[in-house]
Write an enzyme that holds these catalytic residues in place. Structure first.
Site, PDB file in Angstrom:
ATOM      1  N   GLN A 176       0.831  -1.189   0.000  1.00 41.73           N
ATOM      2  CA  GLN A 176       0.000   0.000   0.000  1.00 41.73           C
ATOM      3  C   GLN A 176       0.866   1.238   0.000  1.00 41.73           C
ATOM      4  O   GLN A 176       1.937   1.259   0.603  1.00 41.73           O
ATOM      5  CB  GLN A 176      -0.906  -0.085   1.229  1.00 41.73           C
ATOM      6  N   CYS A 177       0.418   2.272  -0.707  1.00 36.97           N
ATOM      7  CA  CYS A 177       1.098   3.569  -0.711  1.00 36.97           C
ATOM      8  C   CYS A 177       0.040   4.661  -0.617  1.00 36.97           C
ATOM      9  O   CYS A 177      -1.032   4.430  -0.058  1.00 36.97           O
ATOM     10  CB  CYS A 177       1.960   3.715  -1.967  1.00 36.97           C
ATOM     11  N   GLN A 178       0.308   5.825  -1.174  1.00 39.80           N
ATOM     12  CA  GLN A 178      -0.650   6.933  -1.100  1.00 39.80           C
ATOM     13  C   GLN A 178      -1.832   6.714  -2.039  1.00 39.80           C
ATOM     14  O   GLN A 178      -2.973   6.820  -1.628  1.00 39.80           O
ATOM     15  CB  GLN A 178       0.054   8.248  -1.435  1.00 39.80           C
ATOM     16  N   ILE A 186      -3.828   4.490   0.478  1.00 41.05           N
ATOM     17  CA  ILE A 186      -4.399   4.968   1.731  1.00 41.05           C
ATOM     18  C   ILE A 186      -5.537   5.958   1.480  1.00 41.05           C
ATOM     19  O   ILE A 186      -6.452   6.086   2.295  1.00 41.05           O
ATOM     20  CB  ILE A 186      -3.307   5.563   2.653  1.00 41.05           C
TER      21      ILE A 186
END
Length: 175
Positions: free
Chosen positions: A64-66, A93
């Site tokens: 997961q990242c932005q 996120i």
């Protein structure tokens, strides 16, 4: 092809203990806001961290990242080592928060140091290139210098501008 998983489905798998969430954003982004179940493993150090990590063999690994881009890169890196048990959190996120799922963190949301460096260097390269096109020839040299320094930061992991920005008052954690 990277497998993609939605925020609600990831939440369900995490709550049942069937998955492990790995946040590949930079440490300052993670500190500001993160998904409570996530382990922080920045993308720039991910290969070494995956070798050293004691990852559960029976769980799906969700990166997961932005917004999903770096998560996809992490899946591509991890797929060779971990096989098909990797997945990317669709929308990162931001999608997690939009779904109303819980977040944790110590600071108010702000622009990450990484993005601040990109914006500053991008604007400097643009300004100096425009100066060069307007007849100020040294502008081209300055634009080349800032482009080189950005590439150097990417290759070496050391960024003087990033270190300077960390000391700025808007990037200090409030007490």
């Amino acid at each position: 092809m990277t497998a993609i998983i939605s925020a609600p489905e990831a939440h369900r798998l995490l709550a049942r203990g069937e998955a492990m969430l790995i946040d590949v954003r930079e440490p300052d982004e993670f500190a500001a806001s993160h998904i409570p179940y996530a382990a922080s493993m920045p993308l720039r150090a991910l290969p070494a961290l995956l070798v050293d990590a004691d990852l559960p063999a029976d769980r799906l690994l969700i990166f997961q990242c932005q917004k999903g881009g770096r998560g996809g890169q992490a899946c591509a890196l991890a797929h060779g080592m971990l096989g098909d048990r990797v997945s990317n959190l669709s929308g990162g996120i931001e999608a997690w928060a939009a779904a109303g799922l819980p977040l944790a963190g110590t600071a108010a949301p702000r622009v990450s140091i990484f993005r601040q460096v990109q914006m500053i260097v991008g604007l400097l390269v643009l300004a100096f290139t425009l100066a060069g096109l307007a007849g100020f020839t040294p502008g081209f040299y300055a634009a080349g210098f800032f482009g080189f320094m950005l590439a150097f930061a990417g290759m070496s992991g050391w960024c003087g501008l990033g270190l300077l920005l960390q000391r700025m008052p808007w990037n200090r954690a409030s007490a």
